[in-house]
Motif scaffolding. Structure first.
Motif, short mmCIF file in Angstrom:
data_model
loop_
_atom_site.label_atom_id
_atom_site.label_comp_id
_atom_site.label_asym_id
_atom_site.label_seq_id
_atom_site.Cartn_x
_atom_site.Cartn_y
_atom_site.Cartn_z
N THR A 74 21.17 40.60 35.58
CA THR A 74 22.37 39.77 35.44
C THR A 74 22.86 39.65 34.00
N GLY A 117 31.77 32.43 38.92
CA GLY A 117 30.88 33.36 38.24
C GLY A 117 30.93 33.23 36.73
N TRP A 130 26.77 40.93 32.93
CA TRP A 130 27.79 40.02 32.40
C TRP A 130 27.96 40.12 30.89
N VAL A 165 21.39 43.98 40.84
CA VAL A 165 21.15 42.54 40.91
C VAL A 165 20.91 42.07 42.34
N ARG A 166 21.21 42.93 43.32
CA ARG A 166 21.04 42.56 44.72
C ARG A 166 19.70 43.02 45.30
N ASN A 183 27.62 32.35 34.50
CA ASN A 183 27.06 33.44 33.69
C ASN A 183 27.69 33.57 32.31
N ASN A 221 17.46 40.58 39.97
CA ASN A 221 18.66 39.78 39.68
C ASN A 221 18.51 39.10 38.33
N LYS A 222 17.35 38.53 38.10
CA LYS A 222 17.11 37.85 36.83
C LYS A 222 17.13 38.83 35.66
#
Length: 395
Positions: free
Chosen positions: A41, A69, A45, A30-31, A73, A37-38
């Motif tokens: 993520t 968070g 989660w 995600v980094r 999310n 990231n989109k």
């Protein structure tokens, strides 16, 4: 020549690749970029679960709520499991999103400081329909949980709920427990295990069960006390007093008729793999008579045990702290071996525990003969070719 990125693949290929990554790899992904990231993520989660071995004052999920968070999310979460020593549910809810649109599995393993309304509020936020709800309360110092007020919130998930387990320091009447069995048609697992050593928990009332229509015909795991049954066959002295001081009164025919109705209900669970009656636990100190259940099923053929002959898939039968009465069980043992060929049948307490208790009791050793049951002086039973696990496939 341009390099091909993961996000350039079709969605089904992306999903296949991302499913092979563990949580650490997902967290790193995600980094990488905004596009990654989109993409990653939602997977990162999808399952928010605290490690079982790390029971801490504030769980990882709790810390995720603190830093925002969970609220950002929460829409991606499908499984939420909290393992914690302290859970201020009202404060936790303030840091959660208004709904969990994908959440289908909720497991809270810890203690709470708050009331039942907070759990109801959390259940109501799970708008997708819960499939599994497990609630374990481990610390008596926080007060016990009143289940009756929460039963209606569970029934709202009747179309989806397959697993429900409540254990620890709670109290419940028989009607709310029975209502779940009459309202949740998709149940596969149903367990109520209270803390009988302090006199709390919940039990099905045999008279309520007899006149009810249970709808969960696909049940595979059943664990709960069934009480309020007359047991005139229990005649030994209890704490030096006549049996009728502790045993529910009634005629032998009344006892037989009621028990046969209960066995007929259980007989409908032809897919049952595990049957637990009573409450689990180990007696460390005190008088055994204070936790023995005297208004239970006698587990005898003449009272209706033979009605369970079609439960061929049984693998475990656990009989927790039940008073079986003044008789031997040779015939029942042979019947169980013949009709439950895969089952391991056992009791949960030891002869040594009861012997220690009897030394401090006014009863003679002979008075306890009926309390041993059919399975000897330890937790033993019939051998089985299958492996046994205390947790079901759904846990």
């Amino acid at each position: 020549m341009d390099k091909t990125s993961l996000v350039d693949f079709p969605p089904e290929i992306q999903a296949m690749i991302m499913s092979l990554l563990d949580r650490h790899e997902l967290a790193a992904s995600v980094r990488v970029s905004q596009a990654w990231n989109k993409a990653f993520t939602p997977l990162l989660w999808r399952h928010v679960e605290d490690p079982l071995q790390e029971c801490r004052s504030r769980s990882a999920a709790y810390m995720a709520a603190l830093n925002g968070g969970l609220k950002r999310n929460g829409a991606f979460i499908q499984t939420l499991r909290l393992v914690t020593d302290t859970l201020y549910m009202d404060y936790f809810l303030e840091m959660c999103p208004p709904t969990f649109p994908l959440l289908t599995s909720l497991w809270i393993d810890g203690v709470i400081n708050g009331d039942e309304d907070d759990l109801i509020a959390l259940l109501d936020r799970c708008t997708a329909g819960l499939k599994k709800v497990i609630y374990c309360l481990r610390d008596k110092s926080w007060g016990c949980f009143e289940f009756d007020t929460a039963s209606s919130a569970l029934i709202k998930h009747a179309d989806t709920l397959e697993v429900f387990r409540l254990e620890g320091d709670y109290v419940s009447g028989g009607k709310p427990i029975n209502r779940l069995l009459c309202s949740l048609p998709n149940l596969k697992e149903f367990c109520f295990h209270g803390d009988g050593t302090v006199g709390r928990g919940g039990a099905l009332d045999a008279n309520e069960v007899a006149k009810s229509d249970w709808v969960c015909s696909n049940l595979e795991v059943f664990g709960c006390e069934i009480g309020n049954i007359p047991r005139p066959d229990i005649t030994r002295k209890i704490d030096g007093q006549p049996a009728n001081e502790r045993v529910k009164s009634g005629t032998p025919q009344e006892s037989m008729d009621l028990q046969r109705q209960i066995y007929a209900k259980l007989a409908k669970f032809t897919k049952l793999r595990k049957l637990s009656l009573g409450f689990p636990g180990t007696l460390s100190t005190g008088n055994m008579n204070n936790i023995l259940q005297f208004d239970c099923l006698a587990m005898t053929l003449e009272n209706g045990l033979d009605l369970l002959k079609d439960l061929k898939g049984l693998e475990e039968v656990e009989l927790y702290y039940l008073e079986f009465g003044n008789r031997d069980y040779v015939e029942e043992e042979e019947w169980m071996k013949a009709n439950w060929p895969k089952a391991f049948v056992g009791r949960s307490y030891h002869f040594s525990e009861m012997a220690t208790d009897s030394e401090n009791d006014t009863d003679s050793e002979d008075d306890f003969d009926g309390a041993w049951g059919p399975y000897g002086d330890t937790y033993v039973g019939f051998e089985s070719s299958s492996e046994h696990n205390s947790d079901s496939d759904y846990f």
